[in-house]
Enzyme design. Structure first.
Site, mmCIF file in Angstrom:
data_model
loop_
_atom_site.group_PDB
_atom_site.id
_atom_site.type_symbol
_atom_site.label_atom_id
_atom_site.label_comp_id
_atom_site.label_asym_id
_atom_site.label_seq_id
_atom_site.Cartn_x
_atom_site.Cartn_y
_atom_site.Cartn_z
ATOM 1 N N GLU A 287 21.603 -22.204 54.959
ATOM 2 C CA GLU A 287 22.932 -22.695 54.640
ATOM 3 C C GLU A 287 23.111 -23.983 55.442
ATOM 4 O O GLU A 287 22.900 -23.993 56.657
ATOM 5 C CB GLU A 287 23.991 -21.656 55.043
ATOM 6 C CG GLU A 287 25.369 -22.129 54.639
ATOM 7 C CD GLU A 287 26.499 -21.186 55.009
ATOM 8 O OE1 GLU A 287 26.227 -20.070 55.492
ATOM 9 O OE2 GLU A 287 27.658 -21.592 54.824
ATOM 10 N N ARG B 132 14.969 -10.266 62.925
ATOM 11 C CA ARG B 132 15.173 -11.660 63.302
ATOM 12 C C ARG B 132 14.621 -11.907 64.690
ATOM 13 O O ARG B 132 14.423 -10.995 65.484
ATOM 14 C CB ARG B 132 16.642 -12.038 63.225
ATOM 15 C CG ARG B 132 17.547 -11.290 64.184
ATOM 16 C CD ARG B 132 19.018 -11.450 63.827
ATOM 17 N NE ARG B 132 19.502 -12.807 63.990
ATOM 18 C CZ ARG B 132 19.979 -13.562 62.990
ATOM 19 N NH1 ARG B 132 20.040 -13.078 61.763
ATOM 20 N NH2 ARG B 132 20.422 -14.766 63.212
ATOM 21 N N LYS C 179 24.118 -20.151 64.756
ATOM 22 C CA LYS C 179 24.611 -21.514 64.518
ATOM 23 C C LYS C 179 26.038 -21.679 65.019
ATOM 24 O O LYS C 179 26.394 -22.727 65.529
ATOM 25 C CB LYS C 179 24.506 -21.846 63.035
ATOM 26 C CG LYS C 179 23.081 -22.226 62.648
ATOM 27 C CD LYS C 179 22.996 -22.689 61.221
ATOM 28 C CE LYS C 179 22.905 -21.533 60.279
ATOM 29 N NZ LYS C 179 22.568 -21.915 58.911
HETATM 30 P P1 ATP Z 1 22.614 -18.089 62.148
HETATM 31 O O1 ATP Z 1 22.726 -16.649 62.569
HETATM 32 O O2 ATP Z 1 21.891 -18.935 63.109
HETATM 33 O O3 ATP Z 1 23.892 -18.692 61.687
HETATM 34 P P2 ATP Z 1 21.990 -17.686 59.422
HETATM 35 O O4 ATP Z 1 21.252 -16.495 58.989
HETATM 36 O O5 ATP Z 1 23.426 -17.699 59.152
HETATM 37 O O6 ATP Z 1 21.643 -18.017 60.929
HETATM 38 P P3 ATP Z 1 20.897 -19.285 57.356
HETATM 39 O O7 ATP Z 1 20.958 -20.747 57.186
HETATM 40 O O8 ATP Z 1 21.583 -18.423 56.399
HETATM 41 O O9 ATP Z 1 21.398 -19.012 58.815
HETATM 42 O O10 ATP Z 1 19.391 -18.808 57.515
HETATM 43 C C1 ATP Z 1 18.378 -19.179 56.625
HETATM 44 C C2 ATP Z 1 17.286 -18.152 56.706
HETATM 45 O O11 ATP Z 1 16.793 -18.052 58.037
HETATM 46 C C3 ATP Z 1 17.794 -16.770 56.328
HETATM 47 O O12 ATP Z 1 16.852 -16.172 55.453
HETATM 48 C C4 ATP Z 1 17.874 -16.032 57.615
HETATM 49 O O13 ATP Z 1 17.628 -14.669 57.429
HETATM 50 C C5 ATP Z 1 16.781 -16.708 58.448
HETATM 51 N N1 ATP Z 1 17.103 -16.615 59.877
HETATM 52 C C6 ATP Z 1 18.236 -17.005 60.489
HETATM 53 N N2 ATP Z 1 18.205 -16.713 61.798
HETATM 54 C C7 ATP Z 1 16.992 -16.143 62.037
HETATM 55 C C8 ATP Z 1 16.348 -15.607 63.198
HETATM 56 N N3 ATP Z 1 16.929 -15.617 64.395
HETATM 57 N N4 ATP Z 1 15.099 -15.086 63.052
HETATM 58 C C9 ATP Z 1 14.503 -15.088 61.853
HETATM 59 N N5 ATP Z 1 15.058 -15.569 60.723
HETATM 60 C C10 ATP Z 1 16.290 -16.078 60.800
HETATM 61 MG MG MG Z 2 23.076 -16.720 56.724
#
Ligand code: ATP
Ligand code: MG
Length: 557
Positions: A37, A263, A273
């Site tokens: 995102e 994760r 984020k």
């Molecule tokens: P954040 O928790 O940092 O806001 P998010 O999941 O909201 O992360 P996205 O942009 O939706 O951020 O993430 C893109 C992809 O990266 C998703 O498939 C998510 O599952 C993966 N992802 C995000 N954080 C991690 C992590 N700490 N370890 C592994 N994969 C991750």
């Molecule tokens: Mg997300």
């Protein structure tokens, strides 16, 4: 891209794919995606996701998409899109021409929603957010049906069209999937799939007034792109029934499946984020690319290489259970990488002047190896003269017996130069050491005594002639607590000493050629890289990327 992303360590998703290929359940295809995102910069957790998705696509000769999950107009920005593109490319994942945006599918997603309404599997609700929550029930109590749940299909269709046209305020109506208000899975209790947002989207402008929710948009985007294995993190496990429900109730171009992995959690930092944005906005750090940040742009600026991050992701592996990773593992991945590739040079961070009394008033050039274990990396000439600098720490006035560096009356080896003996310590009025007077043994050029006398210690040095003054930035962990999120106030664990700037350093002249981003091993001190933003030949700035594991014993053979 020539780099390959290694997924050599065996993992359960690989086994699922192997089974799917064996049973031909995906038509022999493997197609993955990374779906960020664009509401922040990518961090090391995202690198794990990229490595898994891209690595598996590569390994099975499949395809890999970069897809922006841009369904939330208020939080998303073009700056984030651009940084994500740069970071994914830098890491070495190659999406070829397969870069997509969920916003490209808004019309299709809308048509699918109309289809759900037609099938009486979705309805326009006018409960507000608070009421929806109240009606949803909880883990022990079933939910209650909304009074609008049995609205006529025709009425819902008409209202949904008006929602799209912009006839309503934010929150006035929502579109909900009609599933089961008594489901033990709260995600299945008539989830909202569309909401009204009178906002400007970074790509579609103000042409849309309604935006699809993640759970609805994600599975359909996967289906539109013919994704076979939709790999996400464990918090989406409970959303999988909804992922499947949407796809099972619509005629889509393909039928993807979702798989979840744990994760990445890294100690002494935060990987959310939302929290990283706070650190940026509240000026705890200088920006998303502050070298202390766990973002890819921060790590890059710190001196991390793409291969070190890929190796890190490979080492930590892919699992189903949540674990925390010690940052030492990440640091080791960088040490291993730079240990192989970085040129060795000499730099003195906190210098004390050494005058070699019996050395003539000239300069000579001495040969130094660029990488002692890799003769193919060649040698360079470094000047030596009557005045040199050594590290203040490498001298001790009242040294214990096992201090193998310089001390009054003791002899030490200057790397690639001579053996010197300390004769006199010169202090200022305050009693601080300002100069050390030494003598050298001209017969020890290169560092070895012809009479075979043993000199245990070897120290690094920089000659005054040709020395380059530089700013050196030393970094430490961002937080003082391993899990800042566990504290009532996570920001209270911010490490106030995480950045230290030195203006005293002297570097050997060969570093005049250093380009921004270039990495070196400063002998005995660690790995340093010329800062990507601030380094110039007029004003050299180096970041310490990582310390040496073994501070000095290694070179004193
Ligand atoms: P954040 O928790 O940092 O806001 P998010 O999941 O909201 O992360 P996205 O942009 O939706 O951020 O993430 C893109 C992809 O990266 C998703 O498939 C998510 O599952 C993966 N992802 C995000 N954080 C991690 C992590 N700490 N370890 C592994 N994969 C991750
Ligand atoms: Mg997300």
């Amino acid at each position: 891209m020539t780099d390959t992303i290694n997924t050599s360590s065996s993992n359960f998703i690989r086994r699922i794919i192997e089974d799917d290929l064996a049973s031909n359940s995906t038509g022999g295809k493997v197609h993955t995606r990374f779906p960020p995102e664009p509401n922040g910069y990518l961090h090391i957790g995202h690198a794990k996701s990229i490595c898994i998705n891209y690595g598996l696509a590569q390994e099975f000769n499949g395809s890999f998409n970069l897809r922006f999950d841009d369904t939330n107009p208020e939080k998303e920005e073009v700056e984030y899109v651009e940084s994500i593109i740069e970071d994914v490319r830098w890491l070495g994942a190659n999406w070829k021409s397969r870069m997509f945006f969920a916003s490209d599918y808004f019309e299709q997603l809308y048509q699918y929603a109309v289809e759900l309404i037609r099938q009486d599997k979705a309805y326009v609700d006018e409960l507000n957010a608070e009421k929806i929550r109240e009606y949803r029930g909880n883990l022990t109590e079933p939910g209650r049906n909304s009074p609008w749940r049995n609205r006529d299909v025709a009425e819902s269709l008409a209202l949904f069209a008006r929602m799209k046209q912009g006839d309503f305020e934010d929150g006035q109506y929502v579109l909900r999937a009609k599933i089961d208000m008594a489901s033990p899975n709260l995600n299945m209790r008539d989830p909202v799939i569309y909401r009204i947002r009178n906002a400007v989207h970074h790509r579609t402008g103000d042409s849309w007034k309604i935006y699809p929710m993640y759970d609805y948009a994600h599975c359909l985007s996967d289906a539109i792109e013919h994704i076979t294995h939709s790999i996400c993190t464990l918090e989406f496990e409970d959303h999988r029934p909804l992922y499947d429900w949407v796809l099972d109730n619509l005629q889509t171009p393909s039928r993807p499946h979702q798989y979840e992995f744990a994760r990445l959690n890294l100690d002494y930092t935060v990987l959310s984020k939302r929290k990283l944005i706070e650190l940026v906005k509240e000026s705890f750090v200088s920006g998303w690319n502050d070298p202390r940040m766990p973002t890819l742009s921060g790590l890059r600026r710190r001196g991390y290489t793409p291969s070190s991050i890929r190796n890190f992701c490979d080492v930590i592996g892919v699992t189903k259970n949540d674990t925390r990773i010690d940052p030492v593992i990440l640091e080791n991945a960088l040490r291993d990488d730079l240990g192989e590739t970085a040129q060795r040079v000499m730099a003195v961070l906190n210098p004390v002047k050494v005058v070699i009394e019996n050395y003539p008033d000239t300069t000579e050039q001495l040969e130094a190896q660029n990488h002692p274990q890799k003769p193919e990396m060649g040698t360079r000439m470094i000047p030596f003269g009557k005045v040199i600098y050594i590290e203040r720490d490498d001298f001790m006035e009242d040294a214990p017996k096992n201090f193998y560096r310089l001390a009054p009356g003791r002899e030490v080896r200057l790397r690639y130069a001579y053996l010197i003996t300390c004769k006199e310590v010169i202090k200022n009025a305050q009693g601080d050491i300002v100069e050390l007077h030494c003598t050298y043994d001209p017969a020890t050029r290169g560092g070895n005594a012809p009479d075979g006398r043993k000199v245990k210690g070897t120290i690094h040095w920089v000659a005054q002639v040709g020395a380059i003054e530089a700013e050196i930035r030393l970094y430490d962990r961002l937080f003082t607590a391993p899990i800042p999120e566990k504290l009532d106030d996570w920001k209270s664990a911010f490490n106030q000493d995480s950045s230290q700037i030195l203006h005293t350093a002297m570097l050997e002249p060969s570093l005049a050629q250093a380009k921004p981003g270039a990495a070196y091993q400063f002998e005995r001190l660690g790995y340093f890289s010329a800062d990507l933003l601030d380094h110039t030949s007029n004003r050299p700035v180096f970041n310490r990327s990582v310390t040496m594991k073994d501070t000095w014993a290694k070179v004193s053979k």
